[in-house]
Design a protein around this motif. Structure first.
Motif, PDB file in Angstrom:
ATOM      1  N   ARG A   1       6.375  12.468  -2.633  1.00  0.00           N
ATOM      2  CA  ARG A   1       6.257  11.679  -3.875  1.00  0.00           C
ATOM      3  C   ARG A   1       7.617  11.588  -4.568  1.00  0.00           C
TER       4      ARG A   1
ATOM      5  N   ALA B   1      -3.348  13.766  -1.436  1.00  0.00           N
ATOM      6  CA  ALA B   1      -2.624  12.499  -1.559  1.00  0.00           C
ATOM      7  C   ALA B   1      -3.163  11.704  -2.746  1.00  0.00           C
TER       8      ALA B   1
ATOM      9  N   LEU C   1      -0.808   8.966  -4.272  1.00  0.00           N
ATOM     10  CA  LEU C   1      -0.240   8.435  -3.037  1.00  0.00           C
ATOM     11  C   LEU C   1      -1.322   7.747  -2.217  1.00  0.00           C
TER      12      LEU C   1
ATOM     13  N   GLN D   1       1.612   4.867   1.978  1.00  0.00           N
ATOM     14  CA  GLN D   1       2.695   5.829   1.759  1.00  0.00           C
ATOM     15  C   GLN D   1       2.568   7.085   2.622  1.00  0.00           C
TER      16      GLN D   1
END
Length: 416
Positions: A238, A266, A271, A287
């Motif tokens: 991140r 995540a 994410l 991602q």
């Protein structure tokens, strides 16, 4: 053969010592027996590789792996790993002549490949007297004992004479041995013996498909993540995304049961993830790519220019092997807790092929820096050169052993 004075004195003093107790040995297998002796954990791993390759090339050859007293009590993980690949590893902790006589009479090795310079004079000389062909590899000047008035001790010199071939680490070591009167035809400088890698396979179809789908994305791999590493690794990704917004992380847990935790972590970090085997669409917005099958690492090591090897951040972790990723062209990051493979990581770090990270911040900083293709490429090249540096020596040793086994078989048939 009359023993030189120094060796005769050593033998006499050895007989005066109490003979240590020994456990019963396993039965000797029928057929040719190759005895491989390691004087370090790194050499043990290299000999296990060599033994596996030789057995794949030659049917009917049996292996006996031994280690010296320095390795046996301090490297249990190395012993366990080698045992799982080529069978039991015996510890030779005493050079008592009675113990050595019993060992040799039981195993009757055809060929001995001894690695390193931590020599056991009774064992080596008595093996040669019994008719075992002796090969010494990866010997360096620092590992050979010296006496005050000369280069080698009175025991080591005669001991080296028992070897039919001596392969040194450098030309300088070879020159020293020739100057001491050892036959030059037996000596060659061949470099160090070290662990290589047998890269995990990857079907061409899978590699082609992944390349077409992901080639346009910069990516890095987090391999064999344990449960406690998921949160810090995803947090590092991140942070890295702030500087490299198209960066894709491929995350492979050590335990497939942690896949759900990966997905949840995540999501908690904001994410967007996709499941590689679940058929999720993978677009520019993805991602993190989650792969729950460690059997796919052959693919991801080939795809990723940068790999973090998991099982290394948690204080109680022991590490995973770095060589598979290195052999397939990936620069390496790893945590500080890699006791089971400490020599391998130290070797790669010294070569500039691997870098230790300690937490989320240092991992993120390393990922950001090494996302630059030239930086990762330089590390990957250093890693590949390190992993393959002993390939010529390993090939030479296998060919030498094959030739000597052929000669012994031919001589046995001629006598029959």
């Amino acid at each position: 053969m009359r023993l030189p004075l120094g060796l005769a004195a050593y033998r006499a003093l050895s007989w005066r010592a109490a003979q240590p107790a020994q456990e019963p040995s396993a039965p000797r297998p029928e057929g040719a027996l190759l005895w491989l002796h390691a004087t370090s954990a790194e050499r043990l791993a290299a000999l296990a590789d060599l033994g596996q390759r030789l057995c794949a090339q030659r049917q009917g050859v049996n292996l006996l792996l031994t280690v010296n007293a320095a390795v046996a009590p301090t490297e249990p993980a190395a012993l366990h790993t080698a045992s799982g690949r080529v069978g039991p590893v015996l510890a030779l902790t005493s050079d008592h002549p009675g113990l050595i006589r019993d060992f040799l009479n039981h195993w009757r090795p055809d060929i001995c490949l001894w690695t390193g310079g931590d020599l056991m004079p009774n064992l080596i000389c008595m093996a040669a007297e019994q008719g075992t062909e002796m090969i010494l590899a990866d010997v360096n000047a620092a590992s050979l004992p010296r006496r005050r008035g000369g280069w080698l001790s009175d025991v080591t010199g005669p001991c080296l004479m028992r070897f039919d071939a001596i392969l040194t680490d450098t030309a300088e070591t070879a020159t020293h041995l020739r100057r001491l009167g050892l036959p030059g035809r037996r000596i060659a400088a061949m470099g160090r013996l070290s662990t290589g890698a047998s890269p995990p396979p990857c079907p061409d179809t899978a590699l082609n498909a992944a390349t077409q789908l992901l080639a346009a994305r910069p990516l890095w791999l987090a391999a064999l993540l344990d449960h406690d590493e998921i949160a810090p690794v995803l947090a590092a990704h991140r942070d890295a995304l702030r500087f490299q917004h198209r960066l894709l992380l491929v995350a492979v847990p050590a335990d497939a049961d942690d896949t759900a935790n990966l997905i949840a972590t995540a999501r908690d970090n904001g994410l967007r993830s996709a499941d590689w085997h679940g058929g999720d669409p993978i677009g520019e917005e993805t991602q993190i790519l989650i792969c729950d099958d460690s059997g796919d690492l052959g693919l991801w090591y080939r795809m990723a220019p940068l790999t973090f090897i998991g099982g290394s951040l948690r204080p109680t972790a022991r590490g995973n092997t770095p060589y598979e990723a290195t052999a397939l062209g990936s620069a390496l990051l790893y945590g500080p807790h890699v006791a089971d493979h400490a020599a391998a990581y130290a070797r790669l770090a010294e070569a500039g092929a691997a870098r230790c990270v300690r937490d989320t911040a240092s991992l993120a900083a390393a990922v950001i820096q090494l996302s630059a293709p030239d930086h990762a490429a330089a590390m990957a090249l250093a890693g590949w050169e390190t992993v393959t540096e002993s390939a010529a020596l390993t090939d030479h040793l296998i060919e030498m052993i094959q030739d000597r086994l052929d000669q012994r078989e031919a001589a046995a048939h001629a006598r029959a």
